[in-house]
Design a protein around this motif. Structure first.
Motif, PDB file in Angstrom:
ATOM      1  N   TYR A  36       0.849  -1.182   0.000  1.00 34.44           N
ATOM      2  CA  TYR A  36       0.000   0.000   0.000  1.00 34.44           C
ATOM      3  C   TYR A  36       0.892   1.242   0.000  1.00 34.44           C
ATOM      4  O   TYR A  36       2.016   1.204   0.483  1.00 34.44           O
ATOM      5  CB  TYR A  36      -0.935  -0.009   1.229  1.00 34.44           C
ATOM      6  N   THR A  83     -17.471   6.615   0.772  1.00 35.61           N
ATOM      7  CA  THR A  83     -18.169   6.384  -0.491  1.00 35.61           C
ATOM      8  C   THR A  83     -19.464   7.184  -0.484  1.00 35.61           C
ATOM      9  O   THR A  83     -19.781   7.858   0.504  1.00 35.61           O
ATOM     10  CB  THR A  83     -18.416   4.869  -0.711  1.00 35.61           C
ATOM     11  N   ASP A 144     -15.090  -6.736  -1.667  1.00 37.10           N
ATOM     12  CA  ASP A 144     -14.248  -5.856  -0.856  1.00 37.10           C
ATOM     13  C   ASP A 144     -13.379  -6.740   0.029  1.00 37.10           C
ATOM     14  O   ASP A 144     -13.716  -7.908   0.277  1.00 37.10           O
ATOM     15  CB  ASP A 144     -15.118  -4.922   0.004  1.00 37.10           C
TER      16      ASP A 144
HETATM   17  C1  LIG Z   1     -12.621   4.617  -0.691  1.00 36.24           C
HETATM   18  S1  LIG Z   1     -13.460   3.067  -0.801  1.00 36.24           S
HETATM   19  C2  LIG Z   1     -14.114   3.176  -2.427  1.00 36.24           C
HETATM   20  C3  LIG Z   1     -15.552   2.769  -2.488  1.00 36.24           C
HETATM   21  C4  LIG Z   1     -16.223   2.952  -3.845  1.00 36.24           C
HETATM   22  N1  LIG Z   1     -15.556   2.190  -4.863  1.00 36.24           N
HETATM   23  C5  LIG Z   1     -16.289   4.402  -4.241  1.00 36.24           C
HETATM   24  O1  LIG Z   1     -15.537   4.852  -5.098  1.00 36.24           O
HETATM   25  O2  LIG Z   1     -17.097   5.123  -3.644  1.00 36.24           O
HETATM   26  C6  LIG Z   1     -12.107   1.921  -0.969  1.00 36.24           C
HETATM   27  C7  LIG Z   1     -12.520   0.490  -0.692  1.00 36.24           C
HETATM   28  O3  LIG Z   1     -11.464  -0.368  -1.148  1.00 36.24           O
HETATM   29  C8  LIG Z   1     -11.400  -1.456  -0.268  1.00 36.24           C
HETATM   30  N2  LIG Z   1     -10.073  -2.091  -0.386  1.00 36.24           N
HETATM   31  C9  LIG Z   1      -8.876  -1.639   0.057  1.00 36.24           C
HETATM   32  N3  LIG Z   1      -7.913  -2.530  -0.199  1.00 36.24           N
HETATM   33  C10 LIG Z   1      -8.512  -3.566  -0.852  1.00 36.24           C
HETATM   34  C11 LIG Z   1      -8.045  -4.807  -1.386  1.00 36.24           C
HETATM   35  N4  LIG Z   1      -6.762  -5.153  -1.294  1.00 36.24           N
HETATM   36  N5  LIG Z   1      -8.928  -5.629  -1.980  1.00 36.24           N
HETATM   37  C12 LIG Z   1     -10.248  -5.294  -2.068  1.00 36.24           C
HETATM   38  N6  LIG Z   1     -10.750  -4.141  -1.570  1.00 36.24           N
HETATM   39  C13 LIG Z   1      -9.896  -3.292  -0.970  1.00 36.24           C
HETATM   40  C14 LIG Z   1     -11.625  -0.835   1.092  1.00 36.24           C
HETATM   41  O4  LIG Z   1     -12.022  -1.796   2.053  1.00 36.24           O
HETATM   42  C15 LIG Z   1     -12.699   0.197   0.775  1.00 36.24           C
HETATM   43  O5  LIG Z   1     -13.981  -0.305   1.028  1.00 36.24           O
END
Ligand SMILES: C[S@@+](CC[C@H](N)C(=O)[O-])C[C@H]1O[C@@H](n2cnc3c(N)ncnc32)[C@H](O)[C@@H]1O
Length: 281
Positions: A36, A83, A144
């Motif tokens: 990350y 979100t 997710d």
């Molecule tokens: C900021 S939110 C975005 C939500 C939505 N896509 C939007 O744009 O409103 C980021 C999401 O990515 C998920 N996330 C982070 N790392 C991830 C991973 N390695 N695999 C799957 N999801 C992940 C987080 O849990 C979070 O729910």
């Protein structure tokens, strides 16, 4: 030793502690945050150290290894779940005008909504497809890394106080009905029509470590890769490339792009501003 060098060595020590913590978390819990983006990761870990009343990242590692509840708290810190429904309305407008006509040509449509958080984006898509007469023949796989947000998403219950903002987004995004048709206001919040979830499968999937699980006409992954470093972003692009059908569409967030990724030449741009790309090779 000058103060500057001393500061540098503190930062180096902390950086090593962070590496060790991420490795330990991965081995103990299987959550892989090793790739990350570093600056934001460091800030979030430092915040968690303070909130737990600890003094160092290695103290946090110790606690994490013995206390799964602490891991849950850290998971919430690291998976930024912000979100909204019809977030970036112009994106949904572009989706209606440029992606929907392509989807009409398929008898059955599979969409992967990756990093769906608490579901607002996924339900927005479901509403849009319903209005375009395509939802019946669509299945949305909403995934997710975080189980807690998926559980929340499956409830289709959103805060009432958000409804005004979401209504404005919906209309700006090309919505044609009264947004309130889609939910019932109740004491606990706005309960969205359960039938909107009929063709949605919510499942845990980790983009950093899990493999492709189907082939899709659309993959929508917005505001997720922004938290990843470049090698991880490239791996996820590989995963998406493999998982998209030829002529399938990839949708990214406003601060994300296909430019400079190894797959840039395999897509054509459908909408540069809204980050809509079509796989052509
Ligand atoms: C900021 S939110 C975005 C939500 C939505 N896509 C939007 O744009 O409103 C980021 C999401 O990515 C998920 N996330 C982070 N790392 C991830 C991973 N390695 N695999 C799957 N999801 C992940 C987080 O849990 C979070 O729910």
């Amino acid at each position: 030793m000058t103060p500057a060098t001393a500061g540098g060595s503190d930062a180096e020590r902390e950086s090593i502690e962070i590496d060790l913590l991420l490795e330990a978390v991965y081995r103990r819990y299987g959550f892989d945050f090793r790739e990350y983006a570093r600056a934001s990761l460091r800030r979030r870990l430092q915040r968690r150290v303070a909130l737990e009343g600890l003094r160092s990242v290695s103290g946090l590692q110790e606690r994490l290894l013995h206390d799964p509840a602490c891991m849950e708290r850290l998971l919430l810190d690291l998976s930024i779940n912000v979100t909204a429904m019809f977030r970036d309305p112009t994106f949904f407008r572009a989706f209606r005008s440029k992606v929907v006509p392509l989807l009409r040509t398929y008898p059955f449509i599979r969409i992967w909504s990756a990093g769906c958080s608490t579901g607002e984006e996924t339900y927005s898509l479901a509403i849009l497809l319903h209005e375009e007469g395509l939802y019946e023949r669509t299945r949305i796989y909403a995934t997710d890394i975080n189980e807690a947000v998926l559980h929340q998403a499956s409830q289709a219950l959103f805060p009432l106080e958000k409804m005004q903002e979401y209504t404005e987004n919906y209309l700006a995004g090309g919505g044609t009905r009264a947004f309130s048709e889609y939910y019932t206001a109740a004491y606990e919040g706005a309960q969205f029509d359960r039938s909107l979830a009929d063709n949605i499968v919510f499942a845990r999937h980790n983009l950093a470590t899990d493999r492709s699980f189907n082939e899709f006409q659309v993959i929508i992954c917005r505001n997720v890769m922004i938290y990843f470093d470049t090698p991880l972003q490239n791996r996820v692009h590989e995963l998406f490339y493999e998982s998209l059908l030829r002529l399938g569409v990839l949708a990214l967030g406003p601060k994300e792009s296909l430019a400079f990724t190894p797959h840039v030449d395999e897509y054509e741009v459908l909408d540069l501003h809204e980050k809509l790309y079509r796989k052509v090779k």
